[in-house]
Design a protein around this motif. Structure first.
Motif, PDB file in Angstrom:
ATOM      1  N   UNK A  61      35.161  37.525  34.356  1.00  0.00           N
ATOM      2  CA  UNK A  61      35.817  38.640  35.041  1.00  0.00           C
ATOM      3  C   UNK A  61      35.319  38.764  36.485  1.00  0.00           C
ATOM      4  N   UNK A  62      34.029  38.579  36.691  1.00  0.00           N
ATOM      5  CA  UNK A  62      33.505  38.664  38.054  1.00  0.00           C
ATOM      6  C   UNK A  62      34.153  37.630  38.962  1.00  0.00           C
ATOM      7  N   UNK A  63      34.314  36.395  38.476  1.00  0.00           N
ATOM      8  CA  UNK A  63      34.947  35.330  39.266  1.00  0.00           C
ATOM      9  C   UNK A  63      36.408  35.679  39.555  1.00  0.00           C
ATOM     10  N   UNK A  64      37.108  36.228  38.539  1.00  0.00           N
ATOM     11  CA  UNK A  64      38.518  36.580  38.723  1.00  0.00           C
ATOM     12  C   UNK A  64      38.672  37.663  39.783  1.00  0.00           C
ATOM     13  N   UNK A  65      37.826  38.684  39.725  1.00  0.00           N
ATOM     14  CA  UNK A  65      37.912  39.785  40.682  1.00  0.00           C
ATOM     15  C   UNK A  65      37.603  39.298  42.092  1.00  0.00           C
ATOM     16  N   UNK A  66      36.581  38.473  42.213  1.00  0.00           N
ATOM     17  CA  UNK A  66      36.213  37.964  43.540  1.00  0.00           C
ATOM     18  C   UNK A  66      37.358  37.152  44.153  1.00  0.00           C
ATOM     19  N   UNK A  67      38.020  36.320  43.327  1.00  0.00           N
ATOM     20  CA  UNK A  67      39.116  35.491  43.856  1.00  0.00           C
ATOM     21  C   UNK A  67      40.317  36.357  44.228  1.00  0.00           C
ATOM     22  N   UNK A  68      40.611  37.390  43.434  1.00  0.00           N
ATOM     23  CA  UNK A  68      41.724  38.278  43.758  1.00  0.00           C
ATOM     24  C   UNK A  68      41.438  39.081  45.022  1.00  0.00           C
ATOM     25  N   UNK A  69      40.226  39.551  45.171  1.00  0.00           N
ATOM     26  CA  UNK A  69      39.889  40.322  46.378  1.00  0.00           C
ATOM     27  C   UNK A  69      40.028  39.458  47.626  1.00  0.00           C
ATOM     28  N   UNK A  70      39.620  38.194  47.484  1.00  0.00           N
ATOM     29  CA  UNK A  70      39.748  37.294  48.631  1.00  0.00           C
ATOM     30  C   UNK A  70      41.218  37.057  48.981  1.00  0.00           C
ATOM     31  N   UNK A 196      46.551  43.853  27.291  1.00  0.00           N
ATOM     32  CA  UNK A 196      45.209  44.429  27.343  1.00  0.00           C
ATOM     33  C   UNK A 196      44.299  43.639  28.261  1.00  0.00           C
ATOM     34  N   UNK A 197      44.400  42.302  28.203  1.00  0.00           N
ATOM     35  CA  UNK A 197      43.599  41.474  29.114  1.00  0.00           C
ATOM     36  C   UNK A 197      44.025  41.709  30.558  1.00  0.00           C
ATOM     37  N   UNK A 198      45.340  41.849  30.800  1.00  0.00           N
ATOM     38  CA  UNK A 198      45.834  42.124  32.152  1.00  0.00           C
ATOM     39  C   UNK A 198      45.339  43.478  32.641  1.00  0.00           C
ATOM     40  N   UNK A 199      45.338  44.471  31.756  1.00  0.00           N
ATOM     41  CA  UNK A 199      44.861  45.803  32.130  1.00  0.00           C
ATOM     42  C   UNK A 199      43.391  45.758  32.534  1.00  0.00           C
ATOM     43  N   UNK A 200      42.576  45.011  31.801  1.00  0.00           N
ATOM     44  CA  UNK A 200      41.150  44.922  32.133  1.00  0.00           C
ATOM     45  C   UNK A 200      40.946  44.257  33.495  1.00  0.00           C
ATOM     46  N   UNK A 201      41.810  43.282  33.820  1.00  0.00           N
ATOM     47  CA  UNK A 201      41.701  42.630  35.129  1.00  0.00           C
ATOM     48  C   UNK A 201      41.983  43.632  36.255  1.00  0.00           C
ATOM     49  N   UNK A 202      43.045  44.396  36.130  1.00  0.00           N
ATOM     50  CA  UNK A 202      43.369  45.390  37.162  1.00  0.00           C
ATOM     51  C   UNK A 202      42.303  46.484  37.194  1.00  0.00           C
ATOM     52  N   UNK A 203      41.806  46.855  36.031  1.00  0.00           N
ATOM     53  CA  UNK A 203      40.771  47.899  35.967  1.00  0.00           C
ATOM     54  C   UNK A 203      39.506  47.441  36.697  1.00  0.00           C
ATOM     55  N   UNK A 204      39.099  46.195  36.423  1.00  0.00           N
ATOM     56  CA  UNK A 204      37.896  45.672  37.072  1.00  0.00           C
ATOM     57  C   UNK A 204      38.109  45.542  38.576  1.00  0.00           C
ATOM     58  N   UNK A 205      39.305  45.078  38.983  1.00  0.00           N
ATOM     59  CA  UNK A 205      39.600  44.937  40.407  1.00  0.00           C
ATOM     60  C   UNK A 205      39.621  46.295  41.095  1.00  0.00           C
ATOM     61  N   UNK A 206      40.196  47.299  40.427  1.00  0.00           N
ATOM     62  CA  UNK A 206      40.259  48.645  41.006  1.00  0.00           C
ATOM     63  C   UNK A 206      38.860  49.236  41.164  1.00  0.00           C
ATOM     64  N   UNK A 207      38.006  49.042  40.144  1.00  0.00           N
ATOM     65  CA  UNK A 207      36.641  49.571  40.215  1.00  0.00           C
ATOM     66  C   UNK A 207      35.859  48.918  41.352  1.00  0.00           C
ATOM     67  N   UNK A 208      36.010  47.607  41.494  1.00  0.00           N
ATOM     68  CA  UNK A 208      35.252  46.908  42.539  1.00  0.00           C
ATOM     69  C   UNK A 208      35.784  47.224  43.928  1.00  0.00           C
ATOM     70  N   UNK A 209      37.031  47.724  44.003  1.00  0.00           N
ATOM     71  CA  UNK A 209      37.636  48.068  45.292  1.00  0.00           C
ATOM     72  C   UNK A 209      37.557  49.559  45.578  1.00  0.00           C
ATOM     73  N   UNK A 210      36.884  50.315  44.683  1.00  0.00           N
ATOM     74  CA  UNK A 210      36.787  51.775  44.820  1.00  0.00           C
ATOM     75  C   UNK A 210      38.163  52.433  44.927  1.00  0.00           C
ATOM     76  N   UNK A 211      39.124  51.898  44.162  1.00  0.00           N
ATOM     77  CA  UNK A 211      40.483  52.446  44.178  1.00  0.00           C
ATOM     78  C   UNK A 211      40.529  53.737  43.369  1.00  0.00           C
ATOM     79  N   UNK A 212      41.614  54.464  43.529  1.00  0.00           N
ATOM     80  CA  UNK A 212      41.813  55.723  42.816  1.00  0.00           C
ATOM     81  C   UNK A 212      41.866  55.449  41.309  1.00  0.00           C
TER      82      UNK A 212
END
Length: 759
Positions: A61-70, A196-212
């Protein structure tokens, strides 16, 4: 198929658990689900008390979030590749909406079910890359797409896989593989489906981006749709997300779902998991099965009600077409089962035909697996082509693992615990049927196929809205959390009627010994035998707002002949005459006995319509089934039983139909076509079901027409003489019913008298 009932234990639930949940019946149901700790029970009942898992628990998940943020920071184009079922549609819509809210502008693509099938296809992937995609994100697919992901990598495109289907030995060469099955077996996120897996990806990305945090709150309705539609096991996080999603849907439906609910006359504030499974999901699935799943995604992401209504109207038409195809396939599948009675006791049903539509066989497989409580595989096998189809399972059988154990017979397969798709050579179908039967038998262990767990016994007067409200706390129900099953004892049928647009269902008016009565719904029962004599039912209960009236809806799952009363069995003397050389001479000596005889036998006696209490009962004619035998004992309440068990005439199909046709002609000539069903059944020494199937066979031959039908009787008119296309199918169903009666009578002749009566 009669189910084997596992009766509830008499042990009381732990006192602290009962006190924590406030209801002993709810506490007992929780214990049966493996929940005995009060805190765990509270969290199960109230999602606000449940602690959701950290999305970063998922490997990569950490790798996925980092690549999406980039990608978002660099404004790289992201392409989302989904799947065509509801899980794939909702996951696609969730990723698109989530990524848009976080600053991306993704492309998205869903393959065509019939021309492309599941998976990632290189030609379409190439077009996405040509359109500017620099990062591929999959949802509900991709874990086995090694070739496609290698192709993307060669073209300079990274891939993030989110999926939940069976893991392969080697993971694809993706930047990240976010997959719940990579978690430990006891992890609460392990049962999440693709959405559910897709939701966790968006959830993790939102948390790491300090989104609402409200972003996730707006997406949980999509998660709920996918969890129910994909029959995900509703434990741990999957259950909590479903609870939260249903809350959101009841409070505020997105335009697309509002349009679907409007078209289906569904009250949004009352939506539950059943409405998703049987009303919303089938309409979304119809898009992917018969047209393009992109319609479903567009509907889910519609911004206004007017545009949503246009798509919803098209889905209504596709759904009507889907229903027709499903009904045709289901009828053909049931005919195959009727022609081969051995199938009804099989551990798995594997059926095939050359004309079945591969887009809808999964729906019919699901219906049959629920009806027969065994895994079902339905295959379309056109001449000269490989067979393709779908499998649906039951609790306790991982159908994809079962297919994996027999992979040597398959050309390809994939899926998850409860559902799978497969391909194989047509000549391997029979071998697959045998091999899967052995595998499923081993998986189920000592639990026989067709097992139904009873949570508690109750009575008709106890079925109140207050009781239902208490049980509803255990909802939503589904895989991993089945609805509470109640047993009602010693009922009798007052009347019944067919309901539904296609008359496929029934309502039964039942009465208990105290005189209390209730209406019971029996889904998909039009071709099944009605209960006879005194009987018990296993049922579920829910609150219904039918026609604006709040009331308890009782849904029948199965019925069995009532257990013999203690009075009938306590001091019963059985005298066996089945092997006597001159039974008629012996019968003549039984002065004062009530003689049960049916089928027009020359012996004097009483039919089922003329029974009365008597000290001595002589069973001359072998009853047609166990229910009839128990009803006979219940009505006569004898102390002494003389058993002869003689086979009646009209046992084979031809003689049965000739006799039934004679009775029909008599009704036409002397009674205006009206006949009492039980009187006709007694004249044939048959079950009411056999009479109904015999009438259907005669009607298909053009010998008569049924003008009206009820639980008590029927009215017929002369036939047209035209033979219907389904005449062989109707005759096969009759033959199967007659074979069941012959088998029961053979059982009476071969076992000990006591066992024959009370086993």
């Amino acid at each position: 198929m009669s189910l084997h009932w596992l009766e509830p234990t008499s042990a009381a639930p732990p006192a602290d658990l009962a006190a924590a949940v406030g209801d002993p019946l709810v506490a007992a149901a929780l214990v049966r689900r493996g929940i005995a700790d009060p805190d765990a029970a509270r969290a199960f009942l109230d999602p606000n008390l449940y602690r959701l898992s950290d999305p970063f628990d998922l490997p990569d998940m950490g790798r996925a979030v980092a690549r999406l943020r980039r990608a978002i920071e660099r404004q790289e184009r992201i392409a989302i590749w989904g799947d065509f079922d509801v899980d794939g549609q909702t996951a696609t819509a969730l990723l698109v909406e989530g990524l848009r809210a976080l600053g991306a502008d993704p492309l998205w693509y869903i393959p065509d079910r019939l021309s492309e099938g599941h998976g990632i296809h290189i030609p379409a992937l190439g077009r996405l890359i040509d359109a500017g995609a620099r990062l591929l994100v999959t949802c509900d697919t991709g874990v086995a797409a090694h070739e496609a992901i290698d192709y993307a990598k060669r073209r300079g495109v990274d891939a993030i896989v989110t999926d939940h289907h069976q893991l392969t030995d080697l993971l694809p060469a993706a930047e990240a593989v976010v997959h719940p099955l990579r978690l430990p077996e006891d992890h609460p996120m392990r049962t999440l489906p693709g959405v559910g897996a897709a939701l966790q990806l968006i959830r993790a990305l939102a948390e790491s981006s300090n989104a609402d945090p409200a972003l996730i709150d707006q997406l949980v309705d999509l998660a709920a749709l996918g969890i129910v539609a994909d029959v995900a096991v509703q434990t741990g996080d999957a259950r909590c997300w479903l609870q939260l999603g249903l809350r959101l849907m009841r409070r505020s439906l997105r335009p697309g779902l509002a349009a679907l609910a409007e078209a289906a006359a569904l009250e949004p504030s009352q939506i539950n998991e059943g409405h998703i499974a049987f009303i919303l999901a089938p309409r979304l699935n119809a898009a992917g099965r018969l047209d393009s799943a992109a319609l479903g995604v567009e509907l889910l992401m519609a911004r206004d009600l007017d545009s949503a209504r246009t798509i919803a109207l098209k889905l209504e038409g596709l759904n009507a077409q889907r229903k027709l195809l499903c009904d045709q396939i289901e009828s053909a599948a049931e005919a195959q089962i009727a022609r081969d009675p051995a199938l009804r006791s099989a551990d798995v049903l594997v059926l095939s035909a050359d004309s079945w539509h591969t887009g809808v066989v999964g729906i019919v497989a699901s219906r049959l697996s629920e009806r027969y409580n065994v895994p079902v595989v339905l295959l379309a096998a056109p001449p000269g082509e490989e067979a393709r189809g779908s499998a649906r399972s039951v609790t306790g059988v991982d159908i994809t693992a079962a297919l994996a154990a027999n992979a040597h017979l398959l050309n390809g397969y994939g899926g998850h615990v409860m559902a799978a798709g497969l391909r194989l050579a047509p000549e391997n179908i029979a071998a697959l049927r045998r091999a899967l039967g052995r595998t499923v038998r081993a998986m189920r262990g000592e639990v026989p196929p067709g097992t139904l767990s009873i949570d508690a016994e109750t009575t008709l007067p106890a079925l109140t809205l207050d009781l239902v409200a208490s049980l509803e706390r255990l909802a939503p129900f589904g895989a991993g959390n089945p609805a509470v099953v109640l047993a009602l004892r010693d009922l009798r049928l007052r009347d019944s009627r067919l309901i539904g647009r296609d008359k496929a269902h029934r309502t039964l008016n039942v009465e208990d010994p105290s005189g209390a009565s209730a209406r019971v719904v029996w889904w998909d029962s039009a071709t099944l035998p009605l209960p006879e004599g005194r009987f018990d039912i296993a049922c579920t209960v829910r609150a219904s707002d039918f026609r604006g009236e709040r009331r308890v809806e009782i849904a029948l799952l199965d019925w069995q002949p009532a257990r013999p009363s203690a009075k009938a069995g306590a001091a019963l003397t059985i005298i066996d005459h089945r092997s006597d050389p001159d039974p008629q001479a012996l019968l003549a000596l039984l002065s004062g006995a009530l003689v049960y005889r049916e089928g027009g036998d020359s012996v004097a006696g009483s039919t089922r319509l003329e029974l009365r209490p008597a000290e001595t009962l002589a069973i001359w004619t072998a009853p047609p089934n166990r229910a009839s035998l128990r009803a006979l004992l219940d009505q006569v309440q004898p102390r002494i039983v003389h058993i002869f068990a003689v086979d009646p005439p009209y046992a084979d199909g031809d003689s049965f139909l000739m006799r039934l046709l004679g009775l029909a002609k008599f009704a036409l000539q002397h009674r205006g076509g009206a006949a009492d069903r039980q009187a006709v059944a007694a004249a044939l020494a048959a079950t009411g079901r056999a009479v109904d199937l015999g009438l259907a066979a005669l009607e298909a031959r053009g010998a008569l027409v049924r003008v009206s039908d009820s639980a008590e009787g029927f009215v017929i008119a002369p036939g047209t003489g035209e033979v219907a296309p389904d005449a062989p199918e109707q005759r096969a169903r009759l033959n199967a019913a007659l074979e069941e009666m012959r088998a029961f009578r053979a059982h009476l002749r071969q076992t000990s008298a006591l066992e024959a009566l009370f086993r």
